[in-house]
Design an enzyme around this catalytic site. Structure first.
Site, PDB file in Angstrom:
ATOM      1  N   ASP A   1       0.820  -1.205   0.000  1.00 16.71           N
ATOM      2  CA  ASP A   1       0.000   0.000   0.000  1.00 16.71           C
ATOM      3  C   ASP A   1       0.858   1.260   0.000  1.00 16.71           C
ATOM      4  O   ASP A   1       1.907   1.322   0.645  1.00 16.71           O
ATOM      5  CB  ASP A   1      -0.900  -0.017   1.248  1.00 16.71           C
TER       6      ASP A   1
ATOM      7  N   GLU B   1       1.368  -0.485  -5.144  1.00 23.94           N
ATOM      8  CA  GLU B   1       0.429   0.599  -5.441  1.00 23.94           C
ATOM      9  C   GLU B   1       1.269   1.879  -5.467  1.00 23.94           C
ATOM     10  O   GLU B   1       1.521   2.483  -4.438  1.00 23.94           O
ATOM     11  CB  GLU B   1      -0.662   0.704  -4.374  1.00 23.94           C
TER      12      GLU B   1
END
Length: 733
Positions: free
Chosen positions: A412, A465
């Site tokens: 993330d 990401e």
């Protein structure tokens, strides 16, 4: 049996006062059995006892409570194995083993690696482990707190009293440990830490704890994570093929707390075991190849969706204990599905029981808020340059892959880690040693994490990401890359969603937004993501952002999904998007399954299922997802008609697939489409088919290409492209 009493002059009085005040940093030098001269002397500290008796061989020996230090019991005893019996002022008695009669558990090699900060599997040593030590059952606790003056294990087993069960410091490692007999799996605990300045910190959960209480309670829970009987040997031996760049990878992203709920039982979310049946069966039936679970690591606040974790080594108890999470993974593998979990190494919340100022100092985080505080999320940023902290994170990545057979990690917010000035104004950040904005320490940590995890667990995947144009994210570390297997294509997502929300009459002015992604489509190993971030915070649902009347909105969404599945890159779709949920995602409620049963929504769902099937069964659609040789434009410039056409190609004798999309509500009844060969081309998918909710317009199952060159191709055919639709064609062999 004989009963005797005596009082030695050992240990020193000042040590006893320090112990009783919970100030002593070396309790094992005072408590337990020690030789004073040649006399074995025993010291026990039990502030909850009025009397302590030593049970040794065939005799009992009452220790004497120290006249000046309440709760301290001492006496000379035989140098032999013993147990203790304590008696409260009310006359209640209990027997127990003396924790201070046991030697260290951590071995020399572990101690060396911990001290060096290079122990790749810290969970094997730190945390709370049910074990048998020196022939006695109990729990071994170990925690890293190098700047603490004293660390104690507290729980209901000692009335949360930090004066009892202070731990042993293992030299220069900064690790404290203790073996507490008779404790078992399920016992609840925290650490009470006295900082060097004499301040007692808020009680801390275990950074390497394997379980937690149900929120809002936040103590750690002893969990035995050993001994699970996996049934996925075949999957594990073959999974490298499922995760390879040439494989069909279609990911269903899931927030487990809101996918489906049990309304008859207080609207509770599914357990891991229920998900192992219901979710796995659904995802397999829909034709996806992987499930991606939003963060599973324990987190205190539901509204963070798990992206502000506190217990990085604990699967959230919201759905069950650790072995039941393994049941979910095992079931997915049995169904031929890979499992990814979202991993959050970039930041952590400021909750008092968490990692912030863990031992009274900024241990895991930077001391300077310009480096250690994330302004967007009010969280703390890991000090990636500290060897032990980087090792903590890398070991955690390996933990999920090894202990839970997870097939990959989606990392993330990588962009927030890569840049020191991320979301900061001038003067709010500290340059790196070269005066630049790159976070060199975070880059090094990510490179090491990818190198170590791929080396230890071949066949896994890591996914970044990463929302900027940082170079070589999914390129090998030895060529200067970050070493990820894949990267989310955020640029493609932003451009195409901006295009599709535009009224079709104006789309010709934004035509480039659908083609621009092909300029860089092969610079990384891309995954095309329609994630949870696209259906929250007022953005609406995927269906809700489509323009036009109801029929046009559904047709737009069908065409967009067809464009996505035909486009180079692996696929990711957030739950609910596969049936066109009309509402924005709400983490507090289950998906709108009633809508999924309505014909228009069921049509979207069937289309996604068929797109997944098509994607898997036609190698041209997946085997060169990350290779420019697998893509060729047929028509990229027909902005007036808002038509896009291209070829997907494989290697060898793989048949190509032609994809043509019409993003206007105007039917193209005889569109001249260039094709690479003459003959019959089957229509293998038409998003306007009635089974998907369309008007059933098309090409009667096939078109015939003649030798008339067109659009740079040696052959061409007249193709019907229904309004707001996509057609897939392949040679009929």
């Amino acid at each position: 049996m004989s009963v005797t009493k005596n009082t030695p002059d050992f240990p020193p009085l000042d040590a006893l006062h320090s112990l009783a005040a919970a100030q002593h940093g070396d309790p094992f030098s005072v408590l337990g059995l020690h030789k004073h001269g040649n006399v074995p002397c025993l010291t026990v500290f039990r502030p909850d006892a009025a009397k302590v008796t030593v049970l040794s061989e065939d005799r009992e020996l009452d220790l004497t409570e120290h006249p000046e230090v309440s709760g301290v019991f001492t006496g000379t005893v035989p140098d032999a194995p013993y147990r203790l019996r304590a008696t409260s002022a009310a006359g209640h008695s209990w027997e127990f083993e003396d924790p201070y009669n046991f030697g260290p558990v951590i071995g020399e090699m572990d101690e060396y690696l911990l001290g060096e900060g290079t122990h790749q599997r810290i969970w094997k040593v730190l945390g709370a482990h049910p074990t048998t030590h020196e022939g006695v059952n109990g729990v071994h606790f170990a925690v890293w707190a190098p700047n603490a003056k004293r660390v104690s294990v507290v729980g209901s087993f000692n009335q949360w009293d930090g004066r009892t069960y202070p731990m042993r410091l293992r030299g220069a490692t900064g690790v404290w440990e203790i073996f507490i007999p008779s404790l078992v799996e399920g016992d609840v605990y925290k650490y009470e830490i006295l900082s060097n300045d004499g301040t007692v910190q808020p009680l801390k959960a275990d950074p390497v704890g394997f379980g937690s209480q149900h929120p809002p309670e936040n103590a750690s829970v002893v969990r035995d994570i050993g001994g699970y009987g996996w049934h996925d040997d075949d999957w594990m031996s073959e999974r490298s093929g499922h995760n390879d760049r040439t494989a069909p990878i279609s990911v269903y992203e899931v927030h487990l707390g809101s996918w489906r709920r049990i309304t008859a039982e207080g609207n509770r979310p599914l357990s891991y075991k229920e998900a192992a049946e219901q979710l796995v069966q659904y995802v397999a039936d829909m034709g996806f190849t992987h499930i991606e679970l939003m963060p599973i690591s324990e987190f205190p606040f539901d509204g963070s969706w798990g992206y502000q974790p506190v217990g990085l080594f604990a699967p959230t108890i919201r759905h069950g204990p650790p072995h039941e999470f393994r049941d979910l993974i095992d079931a997915a593998h049995a169904a031929g599905l890979g499992v990814l979990i979202d991993w959050v190494p970039g930041h952590f919340p400021t909750d008092a029981h968490g990692l912030g100022k863990f031992d009274g100092t900024p241990l895991y985080e930077h001391a300077d808020p310009r480096e250690g505080f994330h302004q967007d999320w009010n969280t703390l940023i890991y000090n990636f340059g500290r060897t032990e902290v980087a090792n903590f994170l890398i070991s955690n990545a390996l933990y999920w892959l090894e202990e839970y057979h997870v097939d990959g990690l989606r990392v993330d917010a990588v962009a927030s880690m890569l840049y020191r000035d991320y979301s900061r104004k001038e003067g709010e950040w500290v340059p790196n040693v070269h005066g630049g904005r790159e976070n060199l320490e975070a880059i090094s940590m990510l490179q090491r994490a990818n190198t170590i995890t791929y080396g230890a667990q071949p066949g896994i995947m890591t996914v970044a990401e990463e929302s900027t144009s940082f170079p070589a994210v999914s390129r090998p570390v030895d060529t200067g890359g970050l070493g990820f297997g894949y990267k989310w294509n955020m640029g493609w997502m932003n451009d195409t969603l901006s295009y599709i929300k535009t009224d079709p009459i104006y789309r010709k002015y934004d035509h480039h937004k659908m083609t621009f992604g092909l300029h860089y489509a092969f610079s990384e190993n891309f995954i095309l993501p329609i994630s949870h971030d696209e259906v929250v915070h007022g953005k609406g649902s995927m269906l809700g952002r489509m323009p036009g009347n109801d029929w046009e909105r559904f047709a737009n969404l069908r065409t967009y999904y067809s464009f996505m599945w035909g486009h180079p890159g692996k696929k990711l779709l957030f739950m609910g998007c596969e049936f066109g949920q009309p509402e924005e995602w709400n983490h507090n409620a289950q998906l709108n399954w009633a809508a999924a049963a309505q014909p228009e929504h069921a049509g979207i769902q069937r289309l996604v299922r068929d797109l997944n099937t098509l994607y898997r069964e036609h190698p041209a659609l997946h085997m060169a997802d990350c290779d420019p040789a697998g893509f060729e434009w047929i028509e990229a410039n027909d902005s007036d008609a808002s038509v896009f056409a291209w070829l997907r190609k494989g290697s060898g004798d793989v048949d190509p697939v032609a994809v043509v999309c019409n993003f206007t509500p105007v039917e193209r009844t005889a569109y001249q489409l260039g094709l690479p060969s003459t003959g019959k081309w089957k229509e293998i998918l038409n998003s306007d088919a009635a089974i998907y909710g369309g008007g059933d317009r098309g090409n009667m199952g096939a078109v015939t290409a003649t030798s008339a060159p067109h659009q740079g191709q040696p052959a061409s055919a007249e193709v019907v492209i229904p309004p707001l639709s996509a057609v897939f064609l392949t040679p009929d062999r």
